[in-house]
Design an enzyme around this catalytic site. Structure first.
Site, PDB file in Angstrom:
ATOM      1  N   ASP A   1       4.380 -31.489 -52.753  1.00 19.57           N
ATOM      2  CA  ASP A   1       5.391 -30.873 -52.893  1.00 19.57           C
ATOM      3  C   ASP A   1       6.931 -31.854 -52.832  1.00 19.57           C
ATOM      4  O   ASP A   1       8.184 -31.641 -53.032  1.00 19.57           O
ATOM      5  CB  ASP A   1       6.092 -30.636 -50.931  1.00 19.57           C
TER       6      ASP A   1
ATOM      7  N   HIS B   1       2.331 -36.716 -39.772  1.00 19.03           N
ATOM      8  CA  HIS B   1       3.267 -36.594 -39.424  1.00 19.03           C
ATOM      9  C   HIS B   1       3.480 -36.008 -37.768  1.00 19.03           C
ATOM     10  O   HIS B   1       4.204 -36.646 -37.188  1.00 19.03           O
ATOM     11  CB  HIS B   1       4.296 -34.802 -39.049  1.00 19.03           C
TER      12      HIS B   1
ATOM     13  N   ASP C   1       2.711 -37.544 -50.004  1.00 19.62           N
ATOM     14  CA  ASP C   1       3.693 -36.560 -50.210  1.00 19.62           C
ATOM     15  C   ASP C   1       5.251 -36.746 -50.657  1.00 19.62           C
ATOM     16  O   ASP C   1       5.589 -38.198 -50.230  1.00 19.62           O
ATOM     17  CB  ASP C   1       3.643 -36.262 -48.606  1.00 19.62           C
TER      18      ASP C   1
ATOM     19  N   HIS D   1       7.396 -36.345 -47.905  1.00 22.11           N
ATOM     20  CA  HIS D   1       8.159 -36.871 -46.634  1.00 22.11           C
ATOM     21  C   HIS D   1       6.808 -38.105 -45.895  1.00 22.11           C
ATOM     22  O   HIS D   1       5.860 -38.016 -46.894  1.00 22.11           O
ATOM     23  CB  HIS D   1       8.056 -35.411 -45.538  1.00 22.11           C
TER      24      HIS D   1
END
Length: 339
Positions: A282, A158, A193, A195
């Site tokens: 995740d 990120h 991931d 996200h």
């Protein structure tokens, strides 16, 4: 598989972060790394301490003012009357073209896109050691090893060139990709991931030499909200070198694998000569963030698809939060990749 990890990475231990207007315990905690390392040890993987990598490897991706803020900002912050133990921004510029402030309070808002990336007194050594793990793995692969895994914590996908966000400070996957570019003309970053890897996308968005592919939960109602949509395809020289494959919340193994197959076709068509896998665990059905429903077997199958590309590969740990199956999911992934 050769693994790189340093105990220094455990020193970043923010006790809380601000989410939905409330202070909550931070899920990006040192115990994530210790659980993953314990599983690697039990599975017989060699874990090596990375040496400090060259500053130039990080500076090739990240802005000099941002790096200075990460390294020295906390000491300046603590000199402020009534300052908290953690740097958490309370103001953000409305436009990225805004002036650069002298105040560390203003710099915090300039360099931290959200409140999920608090900085403590011991954060910088851990952040730097996490990047060093990625550098060591990338250098090993660049030297001829087929694959290496960097147990990076804190994670990185990120983080933009000059902004932290979502528990991420230095973009370890982007740093690894840039190192591989020192040998290979075309490199792909494949992000699996939960996200979207918005920082990685942002770093390479106008470049045509690094393809970014991300399979992730639909961002309309999920972090990072503003990026990760299918119509984001790159710009300028990078037009067509970014592929987002968002999935409806709650999607499981078959949907994830179908999207990944689309992404891998893009990687082949791009002519990638080496890859970086931004490995989030995740997406697991039991992960605390509960966005997707990938199983342990699903991670094994995802990894097998990636391994069959048969390209020099750097695996960089991104998300994956504390649950009983966290370590097993990592081992299942590495076994699938090596199958």
């Amino acid at each position: 598989m050769q693994v790189f990890f340093s105990e220094t990475q455990l020193r970043h231990a923010p006790h809380e972060f601000l989410v939905r207007g409330r202070w909550q315990p931070c899920p990006e905690k040192p115990e994530r790394a210790t659980a993953l390392k314990a599983a690697l040890d039990a599975a017989g993987h060699e874990v090596r301490e990375p040496v400090r990598g060259p500053d130039a490897a990080i500076a090739a991706i990240h802005d000099a003012r941002y790096l200075a803020f990460l390294e020295k900002g906390h000491a300046r912050w603590r000199e402020l009357p009534g300052a908290s133990d953690l740097i958490v921004p309370n103001i953000h510029p409305t436009r990225r073209a805004a002036a650069y402030p002298e105040s560390v309070v203003g710099q915090a808002g300039y360099h931290m896109m959200d409140t999920a990336c608090p900085i403590g007194a011991e954060s910088w050594p851990a952040i730097r050691a996490s990047a060093d793990a990625a550098i060591a793995a990338a250098e090993l692969v660049k030297a001829g090893t087929r694959a290496a895994y960097a147990l990076c914590r804190p994670p990185g996908h990120h983080a933009y060139a000059d902004m932290a966000g979502g528990f991420c400070y230095l973009n370890n996957s982007a740093i690894a990709a840039q190192i591989l570019r020192g040998k290979y003309d075309r490199v792909a970053v494949i992000d699996v991931d939960l996200h979207h890897g918005n920082g990685t996308q942002g770093i390479f968005y106008a470049r045509g030499d690094v393809l970014t592919v991300s399979v992730h939960a639909e961002p309309a109602n999920f972090y990072p909200f503003f990026w990760g949509y299918a119509d984001e395809t790159g710009e300028g020289a990078g037009k067509g070198a970014n592929l987002n494959l968002p999935l409806p919340l709650g999607s499981g193994d078959d949907d994830f694998l179908a999207a990944l197959d689309v992404g891998l076709r893009k990687v082949r068509d791009f002519g990638a000569e080496a890859i970086v896998v931004a490995l989030g665990l995740d997406a697991f059905q039991g992960d605390p963030f509960a966005g997707l429903k990938v199983t342990e077997g699903g991670f094994n199958r995802i990894a097998a698809r990636l391994g069959k590309l048969d390209l020099p590969s750097v695996l960089v740990q991104e998300g994956g939060y504390l649950c009983p199956e966290l370590g097993r999911n990592l081992v299942a992934f590495l076994e699938g990749f090596n199958a």
